[in-house]
Design a protein around this motif. Structure first.
Motif, short mmCIF file in Angstrom:
data_model
loop_
_atom_site.label_atom_id
_atom_site.label_comp_id
_atom_site.label_asym_id
_atom_site.label_seq_id
_atom_site.Cartn_x
_atom_site.Cartn_y
_atom_site.Cartn_z
N LEU A 237 12.61 6.56 5.23
CA LEU A 237 11.99 6.21 6.50
C LEU A 237 11.35 4.83 6.39
O LEU A 237 10.57 4.57 5.48
N THR A 238 11.72 3.94 7.33
CA THR A 238 11.19 2.58 7.30
C THR A 238 10.57 2.22 8.65
O THR A 238 10.80 2.89 9.65
N ILE A 239 9.80 1.14 8.62
CA ILE A 239 9.24 0.57 9.84
C ILE A 239 9.62 -0.91 9.86
O ILE A 239 10.19 -1.42 8.89
N GLU A 240 9.32 -1.57 10.96
CA GLU A 240 9.60 -3.01 11.10
C GLU A 240 11.07 -3.33 10.84
O GLU A 240 11.40 -4.19 10.04
N GLN A 241 11.96 -2.61 11.52
CA GLN A 241 13.41 -2.79 11.42
C GLN A 241 13.91 -2.72 9.97
O GLN A 241 14.77 -3.49 9.56
N GLY A 242 13.37 -1.80 9.22
CA GLY A 242 13.82 -1.60 7.84
C GLY A 242 13.19 -2.51 6.82
O GLY A 242 13.55 -2.48 5.65
N ALA A 243 12.25 -3.35 7.24
CA ALA A 243 11.66 -4.33 6.32
C ALA A 243 10.46 -3.79 5.55
O ALA A 243 10.01 -4.43 4.60
N ALA A 244 9.92 -2.63 5.93
CA ALA A 244 8.70 -2.15 5.28
C ALA A 244 8.68 -0.63 5.25
O ALA A 244 9.37 0.05 6.00
N LEU A 245 7.83 -0.14 4.37
CA LEU A 245 7.55 1.29 4.29
C LEU A 245 6.26 1.56 5.05
O LEU A 245 5.39 0.69 5.13
N PRO A 246 6.10 2.76 5.59
CA PRO A 246 4.83 3.09 6.24
C PRO A 246 3.69 2.96 5.23
O PRO A 246 3.80 3.40 4.08
N SER A 247 2.60 2.33 5.67
CA SER A 247 1.48 2.13 4.75
C SER A 247 0.23 1.79 5.54
O SER A 247 0.29 1.49 6.73
N GLY A 248 -0.89 1.81 4.86
CA GLY A 248 -2.14 1.42 5.48
C GLY A 248 -3.28 1.54 4.49
O GLY A 248 -3.12 2.12 3.41
N PRO A 249 -4.44 1.01 4.83
CA PRO A 249 -5.57 1.05 3.91
C PRO A 249 -6.23 2.43 3.87
O PRO A 249 -6.24 3.15 4.88
N PHE A 250 -6.74 2.78 2.72
CA PHE A 250 -7.56 3.98 2.61
C PHE A 250 -8.91 3.64 3.21
O PHE A 250 -9.53 2.65 2.86
N GLU A 251 -9.33 4.46 4.16
CA GLU A 251 -10.57 4.20 4.88
C GLU A 251 -11.61 5.26 4.56
O GLU A 251 -11.27 6.40 4.22
N LEU A 252 -12.87 4.91 4.69
CA LEU A 252 -13.95 5.85 4.40
C LEU A 252 -13.87 7.09 5.28
O LEU A 252 -14.31 8.16 4.87
N ALA A 253 -13.30 6.98 6.47
CA ALA A 253 -13.19 8.13 7.37
C ALA A 253 -12.15 9.15 6.89
O ALA A 253 -12.19 10.30 7.32
N HIS A 254 -11.23 8.74 6.01
CA HIS A 254 -10.22 9.67 5.51
C HIS A 254 -10.86 10.67 4.56
O HIS A 254 -11.62 10.30 3.66
N ARG A 255 -10.52 11.92 4.74
CA ARG A 255 -11.07 12.99 3.90
C ARG A 255 -10.57 12.88 2.46
O ARG A 255 -11.30 13.15 1.51
N SER A 256 -9.32 12.47 2.29
CA SER A 256 -8.72 12.35 0.96
C SER A 256 -7.63 11.28 1.02
O SER A 256 -7.24 10.83 2.12
N LEU A 257 -7.12 10.89 -0.12
CA LEU A 257 -6.00 9.96 -0.16
C LEU A 257 -4.80 10.52 0.60
O LEU A 257 -4.16 9.82 1.38
#
Length: 173
Positions: free
Chosen positions: A38-58
């Protein structure tokens, strides 16, 4: 120090330690044509994002980013690898990238312009042995791997590198 008050100061130098964590998903499914990713940005990237303090876990942070970016719910996930080399970003900050392997069912990506499924072999052509050994292994990878192995300073390391390359890429048949 209370995180609400700002970054922690280093004990010896007094410099700020700026550390961020990114979550990266390698989402894999299998269809009739074989494995796909599974890719995003027309196959140029993998889904990703920063770990934020609001997230319960990784893991919950990863699931949130993937669903936000792709609309794809995840099944099984497992931590794959962590990258944290000092020279990846800049001198005053460090980014820790935590990658996950996620297994799921392929769902139609046509409903969402945000994502697409791509053949695993488009990204890893040396792994596609459906029609025999792929030419990229012998023509491009083998000479570079041998050069890397032979570039070691001592015989034991050269032997170990050649063995690793032979096992990982079936260089000895």
């Amino acid at each position: 120090m209370d995180q609400a008050k700002g970054p922690r100061k280093g004990r010896v130098t007094g410099k700020t330690n700026d550390v961020n964590a990114d979550l990266i998903a390698v989402v894999v499914a299998v269809n009739d044509a074989g494995p796909c990713v599974l890719t995003i940005e027309q196959g140029a990237a993998l889904p990703s994002g920063p770990f934020e303090l609001a997230h319960r876990s990784l893991q919950s942070g990863l699931r949130a980013w993937v669903e936000l970016q792709t609309g794809q719910p995840l099944g099984y996930i497992e931590q794959l690898y962590t990258f944290a080399d000092r020279d990846r970003v800049g001198a005053n900050q460090r980014v820790i990238s935590i990658s996950y392997l996620a297994l799921t069912r392929e769902e139609d990506a046509g409903a969402s312009g945000r994502r697409s499924w791509a053949s695993w072999y488009d990204y890893f052509p040396w792994e596609d042995h459906r029609s025999g050994r792929p030419p990229i292994v012998l023509e491009e990878l083998r000479p570079r791997l041998i050069e890397w192995a032979d570039g070691a300073d001592d015989g034991a390391t050269r032997f170990d590198r050649r063995r690793r390359a032979a096992v990982a890429f079936a260089l000895d048949g």
